[in-house]
Motif scaffolding. Structure first.
Motif, PDB file in Angstrom:
ATOM      1  N   GLY A   6       0.611  -1.382  -0.605  1.00 53.69           N
ATOM      2  CA  GLY A   6       0.305  -0.283  -0.377  1.00 53.69           C
ATOM      3  C   GLY A   6       0.938   1.057   0.126  1.00 53.69           C
ATOM      4  N   ARG A   9      -0.110   4.167   4.327  1.00 58.43           N
ATOM      5  CA  ARG A   9      -0.362   3.779   5.518  1.00 58.43           C
ATOM      6  C   ARG A   9      -0.433   4.648   7.047  1.00 58.43           C
ATOM      7  NH1 ARG A   9       4.999   0.830   4.227  1.00 58.43           N
ATOM      8  NH2 ARG A   9       4.126  -0.057   2.273  1.00 58.43           N
ATOM      9  N   CYS A  45      -4.684   6.765   7.214  1.00 60.57           N
ATOM     10  CA  CYS A  45      -5.104   5.627   6.239  1.00 60.57           C
ATOM     11  C   CYS A  45      -6.667   5.890   7.247  1.00 60.57           C
ATOM     12  CB  CYS A  45      -4.788   4.521   7.148  1.00 60.57           C
ATOM     13  SG  CYS A  45      -5.221   4.424   8.778  1.00 60.57           S
ATOM     14  N   SER A 274      -5.124   2.141  -3.154  1.00 61.07           N
ATOM     15  CA  SER A 274      -4.269   2.846  -2.673  1.00 61.07           C
ATOM     16  C   SER A 274      -3.854   2.041  -0.590  1.00 61.07           C
ATOM     17  CB  SER A 274      -4.289   4.027  -1.806  1.00 61.07           C
ATOM     18  OG  SER A 274      -5.661   4.263  -0.961  1.00 61.07           O
ATOM     19  N   GLU A 275      -4.332   1.676  -0.557  1.00 59.58           N
ATOM     20  CA  GLU A 275      -4.097   0.738   1.069  1.00 59.58           C
ATOM     21  C   GLU A 275      -3.465  -0.901   0.850  1.00 59.58           C
ATOM     22  OE1 GLU A 275      -6.011   1.691   4.760  1.00 59.58           O
ATOM     23  OE2 GLU A 275      -6.674   3.328   3.761  1.00 59.58           O
TER      24      GLU A 275
END
Length: 318
Positions: A6, A9, A45, A274-275
């Protein structure tokens, strides 16, 4: 399977109340400090963003997302609102939007159903029911047809077999060959049964056996033997079986390298991955297209929207 890929974070020195105050300050007075909003939210996140949201409401008695929407606009707003939505709810909303209205956004259904894990699929189905009081399966079934619908329904069962059945690898490859290349016309039923139900590891071995047997990659045969939504869906399933990051790298490339940028899909992929595996996607992008995702975003977008996407790509990998 957990990946460490990811680009976003959890923020280490996290303080939800402090972040809520910083965001309020960025929106107060004349003009909005978009840079401050952007830097703060992309560096947290999703679960931290949810905490900021509740801290903001406790402190100011207002909904943070509505406040942000009243201060920013355009594609930048689309990114920020997407980032503020819990991941499962984000998928659920995308699916609902793809189904409602005239015509169906088949590409959204394909991308989500082909790429999510079994566990993610089960969560999506549960959340969809809770959100809309209807089953995702009945909504999708009412809006699609034919073998395309049947393959989607198989994927919605989130019930793939586990492990590799060595005795079945050769048999599956032969059945796929017999269902397509070897006969006049196509037995779509066989394609959807095998590609929809076998495990990822098993299918990878089937694809190798298929190539040996037929001389073709399975993708080439699918392109020749099927068409329309079913073809797109089967290809997506095969690509995700081979490599989910490579599948998304290719999707990202196509969102930007056609006439006009497909911003909705671009945002959807950048935010939803994205994560999970954005760093893997970006590495695949560079391998496949000999240019960095960061620079491609640079050329195809502008302003705060560009900055947001570049942050989500994990920064400059030139």
């Amino acid at each position: 399977m957990e990946t460490t890929g990811g680009s976003v974070r959890p923020f280490v020195h996290f303080n939800a109340k402090q972040d809520a105050e910083l965001l309020n300050k960025a929106m107060k007075g004349i003009g909005t400090d978009e840079e401050a909003i952007l830097r703060l939210l992309v560096a947290r996140c999703n679960s931290q963003r949810q905490e900021i949201k509740s801290a903001y409401k406790s402190r100011y008695g207002k909904d943070l997302v509505s406040e942000l929407q009243s201060e920013i606009g355009g594609k930048f707003e689309m990114v920020i609102v997407s980032l503020m939505t819990p991941p499962v709810l984000y998928d659920v909303t995308q699916l609902k939007n793809a189904i409602k209205g005239a015509g169906t956004e088949e590409s959204v259904l394909i991308e989500i159903l082909a790429s999510r894990t079994q566990d993610q699929m089960k969560e999506i189905i549960k959340a969809y029911k809770k959100q809309y009081r209807k089953s995702l399966e009945s909504d999708i079934s009412g809006d699609t047809g034919g073998y395309f619908k049947r393959m989607l329904v198989i994927l919605l069962q989130a019930n793939r077999e586990e492990g590799v059945d060595e005795g079945k690898v050769e048999k599956d490859a032969k059945e796929l060959f017999a269902a397509g290349e070897e006969k006049f016309g196509t037995d779509e039923e066989k394609f959807i049964t095998i590609l929809g139900n076998r495990s990822t590891e098993h299918l990878r071995k089937v694809f190798v056996a298929y190539k040996k047997l037929s001389g073709y990659e399975i993708e080439e045969s699918i392109e020749r033997e099927t068409s329309g939504g079913l073809q797109d869906l089967l290809l997506a399933v095969v690509k995700c079986t081979r490599s989910v990051p490579a599948y998304f790298a290719e999707s990202l490339y196509h969102t930007m390298r056609r006439a006009g940028t497909d911003d909705e899909t671009l945002i959807q992929i950048m935010v939803s991955r994205s994560e999970i595996d954005m760093l893997d996607i970006r590495a695949e992008f560079k391998r496949m297209y000999k240019s960095s995702l960061y620079n491609t975003i640079q050329e195809d977008t502008s302003g705060d929207y560009r900055k947001a996407l570049q942050y989500l790509s994990g920064g400059n990998d030139g």
